[in-house]
Design a protein around this motif. Structure first.
Motif, PDB file in Angstrom:
ATOM      1  N   LEU A  53       0.848  -1.202   0.000  1.00  0.00           N
ATOM      2  CA  LEU A  53       0.000   0.000   0.000  1.00  0.00           C
ATOM      3  C   LEU A  53       0.882   1.250   0.000  1.00  0.00           C
ATOM      4  N   ALA A  54       1.910   1.227   0.851  1.00  0.00           N
ATOM      5  CA  ALA A  54       2.804   2.389   0.952  1.00  0.00           C
ATOM      6  C   ALA A  54       3.443   2.671  -0.410  1.00  0.00           C
ATOM      7  N   ASP A  55       3.884   1.635  -1.070  1.00  0.00           N
ATOM      8  CA  ASP A  55       4.499   1.805  -2.387  1.00  0.00           C
ATOM      9  C   ASP A  55       3.493   2.445  -3.361  1.00  0.00           C
ATOM     10  N   ALA A  56       2.258   1.995  -3.315  1.00  0.00           N
ATOM     11  CA  ALA A  56       1.244   2.548  -4.225  1.00  0.00           C
ATOM     12  C   ALA A  56       1.019   4.033  -3.951  1.00  0.00           C
ATOM     13  N   HIS A  57       1.090   4.432  -2.675  1.00  0.00           N
ATOM     14  CA  HIS A  57       0.898   5.862  -2.352  1.00  0.00           C
ATOM     15  C   HIS A  57       1.992   6.710  -2.955  1.00  0.00           C
ATOM     16  N   ILE A  58       3.211   6.201  -2.885  1.00  0.00           N
ATOM     17  CA  ILE A  58       4.319   7.000  -3.415  1.00  0.00           C
ATOM     18  C   ILE A  58       4.230   7.061  -4.937  1.00  0.00           C
ATOM     19  N   ARG A  59       3.825   5.969  -5.535  1.00  0.00           N
ATOM     20  CA  ARG A  59       3.617   5.988  -6.988  1.00  0.00           C
ATOM     21  C   ARG A  59       2.500   6.959  -7.356  1.00  0.00           C
ATOM     22  N   ALA A  60       1.454   7.007  -6.551  1.00  0.00           N
ATOM     23  CA  ALA A  60       0.342   7.927  -6.825  1.00  0.00           C
ATOM     24  C   ALA A  60       0.818   9.373  -6.700  1.00  0.00           C
ATOM     25  N   LEU A  61       1.633   9.623  -5.689  1.00  0.00           N
ATOM     26  CA  LEU A  61       2.185  10.967  -5.502  1.00  0.00           C
ATOM     27  C   LEU A  61       3.030  11.360  -6.719  1.00  0.00           C
ATOM     28  N   GLU A  62       3.866  10.425  -7.155  1.00  0.00           N
ATOM     29  CA  GLU A  62       4.750  10.732  -8.275  1.00  0.00           C
ATOM     30  C   GLU A  62       3.960  10.895  -9.577  1.00  0.00           C
ATOM     31  N   TYR A  63       2.903  10.149  -9.687  1.00  0.00           N
ATOM     32  CA  TYR A  63       1.990  10.288 -10.826  1.00  0.00           C
ATOM     33  C   TYR A  63       1.425  11.720 -10.863  1.00  0.00           C
ATOM     34  N   LEU A  64       1.007  12.215  -9.697  1.00  0.00           N
ATOM     35  CA  LEU A  64       0.455  13.582  -9.648  1.00  0.00           C
ATOM     36  C   LEU A  64       1.561  14.610  -9.919  1.00  0.00           C
ATOM     37  N   LYS A  65       2.742  14.366  -9.355  1.00  0.00           N
ATOM     38  CA  LYS A  65       3.860  15.296  -9.589  1.00  0.00           C
ATOM     39  C   LYS A  65       4.214  15.371 -11.067  1.00  0.00           C
ATOM     40  N   SER A  93      -6.920  -4.657  -9.255  1.00  0.00           N
ATOM     41  CA  SER A  93      -6.070  -3.466  -9.211  1.00  0.00           C
ATOM     42  C   SER A  93      -5.321  -3.298 -10.534  1.00  0.00           C
ATOM     43  N   LYS A  94      -5.947  -3.788 -11.591  1.00  0.00           N
ATOM     44  CA  LYS A  94      -5.347  -3.686 -12.921  1.00  0.00           C
ATOM     45  C   LYS A  94      -5.013  -2.232 -13.279  1.00  0.00           C
ATOM     46  N   LYS A  95      -5.945  -1.344 -12.901  1.00  0.00           N
ATOM     47  CA  LYS A  95      -5.747   0.068 -13.259  1.00  0.00           C
ATOM     48  C   LYS A  95      -4.493   0.635 -12.569  1.00  0.00           C
ATOM     49  N   ALA A  96      -4.336   0.350 -11.275  1.00  0.00           N
ATOM     50  CA  ALA A  96      -3.147   0.843 -10.559  1.00  0.00           C
ATOM     51  C   ALA A  96      -1.888   0.214 -11.151  1.00  0.00           C
ATOM     52  N   GLN A  97      -1.999  -1.031 -11.562  1.00  0.00           N
ATOM     53  CA  GLN A  97      -0.823  -1.693 -12.134  1.00  0.00           C
ATOM     54  C   GLN A  97      -0.459  -1.046 -13.463  1.00  0.00           C
ATOM     55  N   GLU A  98      -1.478  -0.749 -14.265  1.00  0.00           N
ATOM     56  CA  GLU A  98      -1.206  -0.179 -15.591  1.00  0.00           C
ATOM     57  C   GLU A  98      -0.763   1.281 -15.511  1.00  0.00           C
ATOM     58  N   ILE A  99      -1.488   2.085 -14.737  1.00  0.00           N
ATOM     59  CA  ILE A  99      -1.205   3.531 -14.737  1.00  0.00           C
ATOM     60  C   ILE A  99      -0.059   3.888 -13.791  1.00  0.00           C
ATOM     61  N   LEU A 100      -0.018   3.236 -12.626  1.00  0.00           N
ATOM     62  CA  LEU A 100       1.026   3.594 -11.647  1.00  0.00           C
ATOM     63  C   LEU A 100       2.230   2.656 -11.731  1.00  0.00           C
ATOM     64  N   GLY A 101       2.101   1.592 -12.495  1.00  0.00           N
ATOM     65  CA  GLY A 101       3.193   0.616 -12.581  1.00  0.00           C
ATOM     66  C   GLY A 101       3.385  -0.122 -11.261  1.00  0.00           C
ATOM     67  N   TRP A 102       2.307  -0.220 -10.483  1.00  0.00           N
ATOM     68  CA  TRP A 102       2.383  -0.832  -9.150  1.00  0.00           C
ATOM     69  C   TRP A 102       2.231  -2.348  -9.256  1.00  0.00           C
ATOM     70  N   LYS A 103       3.028  -3.067  -8.486  1.00  0.00           N
ATOM     71  CA  LYS A 103       2.866  -4.515  -8.460  1.00  0.00           C
ATOM     72  C   LYS A 103       3.039  -4.990  -7.018  1.00  0.00           C
ATOM     73  N   PRO A 104       1.980  -5.513  -6.405  1.00  0.00           N
ATOM     74  CA  PRO A 104       2.141  -5.946  -5.010  1.00  0.00           C
ATOM     75  C   PRO A 104       3.224  -7.016  -4.888  1.00  0.00           C
ATOM     76  N   GLU A 105       4.117  -6.812  -3.914  1.00  0.00           N
ATOM     77  CA  GLU A 105       5.216  -7.760  -3.720  1.00  0.00           C
ATOM     78  C   GLU A 105       4.863  -8.848  -2.724  1.00  0.00           C
ATOM     79  N   TYR A 106       3.922  -8.516  -1.825  1.00  0.00           N
ATOM     80  CA  TYR A 106       3.568  -9.456  -0.758  1.00  0.00           C
ATOM     81  C   TYR A 106       2.163 -10.002  -0.986  1.00  0.00           C
ATOM     82  N   ALA A 107       1.884 -10.366  -2.233  1.00  0.00           N
ATOM     83  CA  ALA A 107       0.519 -10.770  -2.578  1.00  0.00           C
ATOM     84  C   ALA A 107       0.144 -12.129  -1.979  1.00  0.00           C
ATOM     85  N   ASN A 108       1.093 -12.725  -1.313  1.00  0.00           N
ATOM     86  CA  ASN A 108       0.907 -14.055  -0.788  1.00  0.00           C
ATOM     87  C   ASN A 108       0.498 -13.955   0.694  1.00  0.00           C
TER      88      ASN A 108
END
Ligand code: UDP
Length: 322
Positions: free
Chosen positions: A227-239, A291-306
């Motif tokens: 989640l934290a990683d996605a927030h930073i990607r979202a921030l950078e997306y806005l920047k 979370s396909k949209k976050a993966q496509e637009i933010l390039g996010w990929k959960p690392e701990y999906a297990n």
């Protein structure tokens, strides 16, 4: 600097850690009603309350704020039904206060903690961002209302936002510096671990007659560091000039209550007594997000999906707080 409102809480503290790791400077603003001051291990801390607009203005005057991430919210669904005013004042009105001061100081990038509770009872799984939103409790409705406010403010005032709709946040920072510590605790994984640690006698399974593969509710558990990683990607997306968007943050895999208990038995090596109980009112049988949209637009990929990794990090943290 990045202002992290509610940065002393569970998700905010993980985002604060990750931002600092990546070289950002942060200011945490938190009233410590539910947060923990010792979770603010990075950046500077300003204690204050969003209910007091002057306290918000002071922080914006003191620091040069580039963007705001907003985590400060009450999150107990049951309590929101019993005392909706508490939720609307804190989660809706106080967010309006924050946005008001942001506009006064011309800070126009906003990352918002939203929730899959804005969808209500899903009509299709996995839930995508364009799934109809019919929240069924004041907690979900308050978050939904903020999303609608953001749409209007974005159109009128050139504010850009990323509204992140979390599924079931779980796990803890793998280094064990911060973790989940709610009082009262109502979430499944920490309660199971309390049972493993002997802090409670058993874990109650709320409902065993749902229309799911083993009769218990299925949820999409997403690791807090992801989640934290996605927030930073979202921030950078806005920047980088990205337009206002809503993103689901889940890992697309559902696990039943029984499966989470079984994995927890393996991870902890403890028997963990489970007791079948009545359904908890308001629980949809299955909540799994795409979370396909976050993966496509933010390039996010959960690392701990297990789920095992999620429970392992949660257990490591849990043993530390005993
Ligand atoms: N749950 C349970 N026993 C508990 C706590 C939760 O069986 O003591 C179930 C709950 O009914 C739901 C799932 O675990 O199906 C996840 O609940 P949690 O409160 O962790 O998150 P929610 O999905 O409500 O956001």
């Amino acid at each position: 600097m990045i202002l992290i409102v509610g940065g002393a809480g569970y998700i905010g503290s993980h985002v604060n850690k990750e931002l600092n790791k990546r070289g950002y400077e942060t200011v945490v603003f938190d009233n410590l009603s539910y947060g923990h001051e010792d979770f603010v291990k990075w950046g500077v801390f300003e204690r204050g309350d969003l209910g007091n607009i002057e306290e918000i203005r002071e922080v914006f005057s003191k620091y040069s704020i580039e963007a705001v991430m907003h985590f400060a919210a009450f999150t107990y669904v049951g309590e929101s039904v019993e005392d909706p005013q508490k939720y609307y004042l804190n989660n809706l009105r106080n967010t309006l206060n924050l946005l008001q001061v942001m506009l006064e100081f011309e800070v126009k990038k906003f990352v918002f903690s939203s929730t899959c509770a804005t969808y209500g009872n899903p009509i299709e799984i996995p839930i995508t961002e364009d799934h109809p939103q019919n929240p069924i409790n004041p907690y979900g409705k308050g978050k939904f209302m903020v999303e609608k406010v953001l749409e209007d403010y974005s159109r009128a005032y050139d504010l850009r936002y990323a509204s992140l709709r979390y599924f079931n946040a779980a796990g803890a920072d793998p280094e064990g510096e911060v973790g989940e510590l709610h009082d009262p605790e109502t979430h499944l994984i920490p309660l199971i671990l309390d049972a493993a640690a002997g802090k409670r006698d058993d874990i109650k399974i709320f409902g065993t007659d749902y229309d799911t593969h083993d009769g218990t509710c299925v949820r999409d558990y997403i690791h807090v560091t992801d989640l934290a990683d996605a927030h930073i990607r979202a921030l950078e997306y806005l920047k980088n000039g990205g337009a206002s968007e809503f993103f689901n943050l889940g890992n697309g895999n559902g696990f039943s209550v029984r499966e989470v208990i079984d994995v927890s038995r393996e991870v902890t090596g403890k028997p963990i007594k489970a007791v079948e109980d009545e359904r908890r009112p308001g629980d949809p049988p299955v909540l799994v997000g795409s979370s396909k949209k976050a993966q496509e637009i933010l390039g996010w990929k959960p690392e701990y999906a297990n789920i095992r990794k999620i429970v392992e990090t949660a257990w490591k943290w849990h043993q530390k707080i005993e």
